[in-house]
Design a protein around this motif. Structure first.
Motif, PDB file in Angstrom:
ATOM      1  N   LYS A 397      54.965 -35.174  60.446  1.00  0.00           N
ATOM      2  CA  LYS A 397      54.791 -35.767  62.179  1.00  0.00           C
ATOM      3  C   LYS A 397      54.409 -35.104  63.180  1.00  0.00           C
ATOM      4  O   LYS A 397      54.746 -34.149  63.306  1.00  0.00           O
ATOM      5  N   LEU A 398      53.319 -35.537  63.192  1.00  0.00           N
ATOM      6  CA  LEU A 398      52.776 -34.968  63.926  1.00  0.00           C
ATOM      7  C   LEU A 398      51.766 -35.887  65.435  1.00  0.00           C
ATOM      8  O   LEU A 398      52.005 -36.708  65.103  1.00  0.00           O
ATOM      9  N   PRO A 399      51.978 -35.205  66.626  1.00  0.00           N
ATOM     10  CA  PRO A 399      51.343 -35.410  68.116  1.00  0.00           C
ATOM     11  C   PRO A 399      50.201 -35.980  67.253  1.00  0.00           C
ATOM     12  O   PRO A 399      49.091 -34.992  67.525  1.00  0.00           O
ATOM     13  N   ALA A 400      49.082 -36.983  68.322  1.00  0.00           N
ATOM     14  CA  ALA A 400      47.618 -36.926  67.829  1.00  0.00           C
ATOM     15  C   ALA A 400      47.266 -37.576  69.545  1.00  0.00           C
ATOM     16  O   ALA A 400      48.232 -39.138  69.662  1.00  0.00           O
ATOM     17  N   ILE A 401      46.201 -37.597  69.764  1.00  0.00           N
ATOM     18  CA  ILE A 401      45.182 -38.620  70.274  1.00  0.00           C
ATOM     19  C   ILE A 401      44.329 -39.505  69.183  1.00  0.00           C
ATOM     20  O   ILE A 401      43.855 -38.828  68.633  1.00  0.00           O
ATOM     21  N   LEU A 402      44.033 -40.952  70.397  1.00  0.00           N
ATOM     22  CA  LEU A 402      43.023 -41.799  69.270  1.00  0.00           C
ATOM     23  C   LEU A 402      42.122 -41.688  70.284  1.00  0.00           C
ATOM     24  O   LEU A 402      42.079 -41.706  70.696  1.00  0.00           O
ATOM     25  N   LEU A 403      40.837 -41.439  69.402  1.00  0.00           N
ATOM     26  CA  LEU A 403      39.357 -41.324  70.652  1.00  0.00           C
ATOM     27  C   LEU A 403      38.507 -42.733  70.597  1.00  0.00           C
ATOM     28  O   LEU A 403      38.215 -42.865  71.200  1.00  0.00           O
ATOM     29  N   ARG A 404      38.988 -42.953  69.941  1.00  0.00           N
ATOM     30  CA  ARG A 404      38.532 -44.352  70.386  1.00  0.00           C
ATOM     31  C   ARG A 404      39.439 -45.670  70.223  1.00  0.00           C
ATOM     32  O   ARG A 404      40.732 -45.324  69.838  1.00  0.00           O
ATOM     33  N   ASP A 405      39.648 -46.520  71.246  1.00  0.00           N
ATOM     34  CA  ASP A 405      41.112 -47.106  71.951  1.00  0.00           C
ATOM     35  C   ASP A 405      41.344 -48.401  71.244  1.00  0.00           C
ATOM     36  O   ASP A 405      42.124 -48.474  70.494  1.00  0.00           O
ATOM     37  N   GLN A 406      40.049 -49.026  70.465  1.00  0.00           N
ATOM     38  CA  GLN A 406      40.088 -50.197  69.351  1.00  0.00           C
ATOM     39  C   GLN A 406      39.401 -49.507  68.413  1.00  0.00           C
ATOM     40  O   GLN A 406      38.457 -48.654  67.740  1.00  0.00           O
ATOM     41  N   ASN A 407      40.578 -49.682  66.995  1.00  0.00           N
ATOM     42  CA  ASN A 407      40.522 -49.533  65.695  1.00  0.00           C
ATOM     43  C   ASN A 407      40.383 -50.289  64.827  1.00  0.00           C
ATOM     44  O   ASN A 407      40.784 -51.198  64.531  1.00  0.00           O
ATOM     45  N   GLY A 408      38.373 -51.143  64.567  1.00  0.00           N
ATOM     46  CA  GLY A 408      38.630 -51.694  64.388  1.00  0.00           C
ATOM     47  C   GLY A 408      39.125 -52.296  62.951  1.00  0.00           C
ATOM     48  O   GLY A 408      39.840 -51.435  62.359  1.00  0.00           O
ATOM     49  N   SER A 409      38.980 -53.689  62.475  1.00  0.00           N
ATOM     50  CA  SER A 409      39.725 -53.795  60.921  1.00  0.00           C
ATOM     51  C   SER A 409      38.248 -54.308  60.390  1.00  0.00           C
ATOM     52  O   SER A 409      37.888 -55.479  60.888  1.00  0.00           O
ATOM     53  N   SER A 410      38.486 -54.226  58.669  1.00  0.00           N
ATOM     54  CA  SER A 410      37.784 -55.255  58.199  1.00  0.00           C
ATOM     55  C   SER A 410      38.626 -57.249  58.152  1.00  0.00           C
ATOM     56  O   SER A 410      37.705 -57.907  57.794  1.00  0.00           O
ATOM     57  N   GLU A 411      39.173 -56.812  58.358  1.00  0.00           N
ATOM     58  CA  GLU A 411      40.468 -58.217  58.217  1.00  0.00           C
ATOM     59  C   GLU A 411      41.032 -59.114  59.600  1.00  0.00           C
ATOM     60  O   GLU A 411      40.144 -57.756  60.747  1.00  0.00           O
ATOM     61  N   PRO A 412      40.727 -60.149  59.805  1.00  0.00           N
ATOM     62  CA  PRO A 412      40.773 -61.133  61.245  1.00  0.00           C
ATOM     63  C   PRO A 412      42.510 -60.279  61.048  1.00  0.00           C
ATOM     64  O   PRO A 412      42.769 -60.009  60.172  1.00  0.00           O
ATOM     65  N   PRO A 413      43.122 -60.657  63.385  1.00  0.00           N
ATOM     66  CA  PRO A 413      43.952 -60.433  63.107  1.00  0.00           C
ATOM     67  C   PRO A 413      44.780 -61.346  62.677  1.00  0.00           C
ATOM     68  O   PRO A 413      44.592 -62.594  62.105  1.00  0.00           O
ATOM     69  N   PHE A 414      46.383 -61.588  62.809  1.00  0.00           N
ATOM     70  CA  PHE A 414      47.189 -62.790  62.762  1.00  0.00           C
ATOM     71  C   PHE A 414      46.868 -63.717  61.424  1.00  0.00           C
ATOM     72  O   PHE A 414      47.124 -64.232  61.997  1.00  0.00           O
ATOM     73  N   SER A 415      46.580 -62.543  60.724  1.00  0.00           N
ATOM     74  CA  SER A 415      46.825 -62.977  59.170  1.00  0.00           C
ATOM     75  C   SER A 415      47.946 -63.720  58.351  1.00  0.00           C
ATOM     76  O   SER A 415      47.821 -64.815  57.923  1.00  0.00           O
ATOM     77  N   LEU A 416      49.191 -64.118  59.340  1.00  0.00           N
ATOM     78  CA  LEU A 416      49.685 -64.638  59.190  1.00  0.00           C
ATOM     79  C   LEU A 416      49.388 -66.399  59.220  1.00  0.00           C
ATOM     80  O   LEU A 416      51.043 -66.984  58.445  1.00  0.00           O
ATOM     81  N   VAL A 417      49.285 -66.524  60.564  1.00  0.00           N
ATOM     82  CA  VAL A 417      48.724 -67.490  60.727  1.00  0.00           C
ATOM     83  C   VAL A 417      47.554 -68.429  60.656  1.00  0.00           C
ATOM     84  O   VAL A 417      46.835 -68.205  60.718  1.00  0.00           O
TER      85      VAL A 417
END
Ligand code: AMP
Ligand code: MG
Length: 417
Positions: A397-417
Motif C-alpha cells: 500500500k503506497l501513497p500516490a497522487i493522481l495527475l488527472r482529476d477525472q479518470n474516464g471510463s469506457s463504461e457509463p456510470p451508475f450501471s446499476l440503475v
C-alpha cells in the motif's frame, strides 16, 4: 540537500497571487474568486409555480377526493413571463404554468393531473386535496439576498457561473493568471520544426512545461532557447524577470556547461538550494530575482515534468488564487512486485485505476529512468517509493497522487440503475 517538504516550504511563500482583475462571466471558468461574492437578490426572486396546474387556497379544496371532487370557479391565468396576476379571489382557482408568478392569496398549486377542467372552461374540479405550500417555489427559499455565494479563493466552476449569472453578475473578480516564462538551456537543443544535426535533440521540455503551466492555470511564454553560454543565459534571465515567474530547464547541475548557477550570481538571484532529495530530479534550484520567483528544473525530460508537478504546480495554483493548491494523496495498492534502488524517495510513474473492490490499483511503468519520456504517456499517477526501502512486494500500500482529476471510463456510470 533539501527534502521535498523543506524545498516546498521555502518556495511556497514566494508565490502569492499577482493581483485581481474584472472579467466577463463567460471567461471565469477555472479561475478563483478574488473577493467574497454575495447574493444580490433572493432566489427565486418571486414565488413561482413548480408545476403546470392551478393556484388555490389550500383550505378551499380541503377534503377533495376522486369520489367527492371540489368544484371551483376559474379566475384567469398566470404564465411564465406574463403579466403580474391579480390577487386570487377567495374560493377561486387560477390556471398557472411552471415558472409563473403565484398570485397573492394563493398558498398552493394543484398539479393539472389532479384536476378536471369543465367543458365551458369556467370551472375546475379538484380530485385531491393539497398541502399548504405544495408546488410553490417560495421567494428566497433557495438563497437569501446578501448571503455569501462564493468565498475568496474558491473556484468558478460551471455551477458557480450559472448561479452568478442568475444573480446578474455579468462581470466577476478573479485572481490574475500568472505569466510564466519558460527558458531552456543547452547547445544540443533545436526547435521541433528545425532539422537536427548529429548529437542534437529537440527541445521538448518547453512544450511539455508550457502544457503543464497551462493546465495549472498559468499563461506560458516560451523564451528563445539559450545555448550553453553564460552571457546569453544572463540575458534571458533578465528577460524572464518581466514575467510573474521564470522556469529554467537544464544547466542547473554541476557539469562544466551548466551555467545557471553562475548566471544567478550575475543577476543577484540568491538560490535557496541547488539539490532536492527526489528521484527523478535531484538538480533543482529556486531563488528570487527582484522578488520574482525563478525555478531551475533538471534538463532530463521526465525529471523536469515530475519536479514541475511536485514543486511548481502547487506554487502556480497558489498564485492563481486556489486556496487548496495541492493534489489529494490517495492510497494505492501495487499490483506487482517492484525493486527500488534505495537512496532518494522516488516518484514512480504509474497507471492507477479504481477496481471493483473500491480501491486504487497501481501498475508502475516499466521505464523509470529520468529520460524515459514514454513513462509520462498513458500513466496518470505518481506513486511514492520510500527512500530506504528496496523491495516493494505485490500488494504494497503506497501513497500516490493522481495527475488527472477525472479518470474516464469506457463504461457509463451508475450501471446499476
Ligand atoms: P542538463 O540538465 O542540462 O545537464 O540536461 C540533462 C539532460 O536533459 C541532457 O541529456 C539534455 O540533453 C536533456 N535536456 C536538457 N534540456 C532539454 C530540453 N529542453 N528538452 C529535452 N531534453 C533536454
Ligand atoms: Mg545542459
Amino acid at each position: 540537500m533539501k527534502s521535498i517538504q523543506e524545498a516546498l516550504k521555502v518556495m511556497l511563500p514566494a508565490f502569492e497571487p499577482v493581483g485581481v482583475e474584472r472579467l466577463p462571466l463567460s471567461l471565469a471558468l477555472g479561475r478563483y474568486a478574488g473577493e467574497n461574492v454575495f447574493a444580490r437578490s433572493d432566489l427565486p426572486s418571486f414565488s413561482n409555480s413548480a408545476m403546470d396546474g392551478y393556484a388555490v387556497r389550500w383550505r378551499d379544496i380541503e377534503g377533495a377526493s376522486e369520489t367527492s371532487p371540489r368544484l371551483i370557479p376559474l379566475q384567469g391565468m398566470s404564465k411564465a413571463g406574463g403579466e403580474i396576476p391579480p390577487p386570487l379571489r377567495p374560493g377561486s382557482g387560477m390556471r398557472i404554468f411552471t415558472g409563473a408568478m403565484v398570485p397573492a392569496g394563493a398558498d398552493a398549486v394543484v398539479i393539472q393531473e389532479h384536476t378536471r377542467l369543465l367543458k365551458d372552461e369556467q370551472k375546475v374540479e379538484f380530485l385531491h386535496e393539497v398541502a399548504e405550500g405544495a408546488n410553490i417555489r417560495m421567494r428566497g427559499s433557495n438563497l437569501s439576498a446578501g448571503a455569501t455565494i462564493l468565498q475568496t479563493g474558491l473556484g468558478y466552476g460551471p455551477g458557480e457561473i450559472g448561479l452568478l449569472a442568475a444573480q446578474g453578475y455579468a462581470q466577476v473578480t478573479a485572481y490574475r493568471r500568472p505569466r510564466v516564462a519558460i527558458l531552456s538551456t543547452g547547445d544540443e537543443l533545436r526547435d521541433v520544426a528545425e532539422p537536427l544535426l548529429p548529437g542534437q535533440i529537440i527541445n521538448s521540455n518547453v512544450y511539455a512545461l508550457a502544457a503543464m503551466v497551462s493546465e495549472a492555470g498559468g499563461e506560458p511564454e516560451i523564451l528563445p532557447n539559450a545555448p550553453d553560454s553564460l552571457e546569453v543565459i544572463v540575458e534571458r534571465l533578465k528577460e524572464g524577470a518581466r514575467a510573474d515567474c521564470l522556469l529554467i530547464s537544464g544547466g542547473v547541475s554541476v557539469g562544466d556547461y551548466d551555467y545557471v548557477r553562475e548566471a544567478f550570481e550575475r543577476c543577484d538571484v540568491r538560490a535557496d538550494f541547488w539539490k532536492v532529495r527526489i528521484k527523478p530530479g535531484k538538480p533543482l534550484t529556486f531563488g528570487l530575482q527582484a522578488h520574482r520567483p525563478v525555478v531551475g528544473l533538471p534538463g532530463n525530460p521526465v525529471s523536469a515534468m515530475v519536479t514541475f508537478e511536485v514543486f511548481v504546480r502547487p506554487c502556480l495554483r497558489k498564485m492563481l488564487g486556489d486556496s487548496r493548491p495541492f493534489r489529494v494523496t490517495h492510497q494505492v495498492e501495487l499490483v506487482h512486485a517492484h525493486r527500488h534502488s534505495p537512496g532518494r524517495p522516488e516518484l514512480a510513474r504509474a497507471f492507477v485505476s479504481m477496481t471493483k473492490g473500491d480501491h486504487f490499483e497501481a501498475k508502475l511503468h516499466a521505464h523509470q529512468e529520468s529520460g524515459a519520456m514514454t513513462s509520462m504517456v498513458g500513466t496518470n499517477a505518481l506513486v511514492l517509493l520510500n527512500a530506504d526501502d528496496e523491495h516493494f512486494p505485490a500488494g504494497s500500500k503506497l501513497p500516490a497522487i493522481l495527475l488527472r482529476d477525472q479518470n474516464g471510463s469506457s463504461e457509463p456510470p451508475f450501471s446499476l440503475v
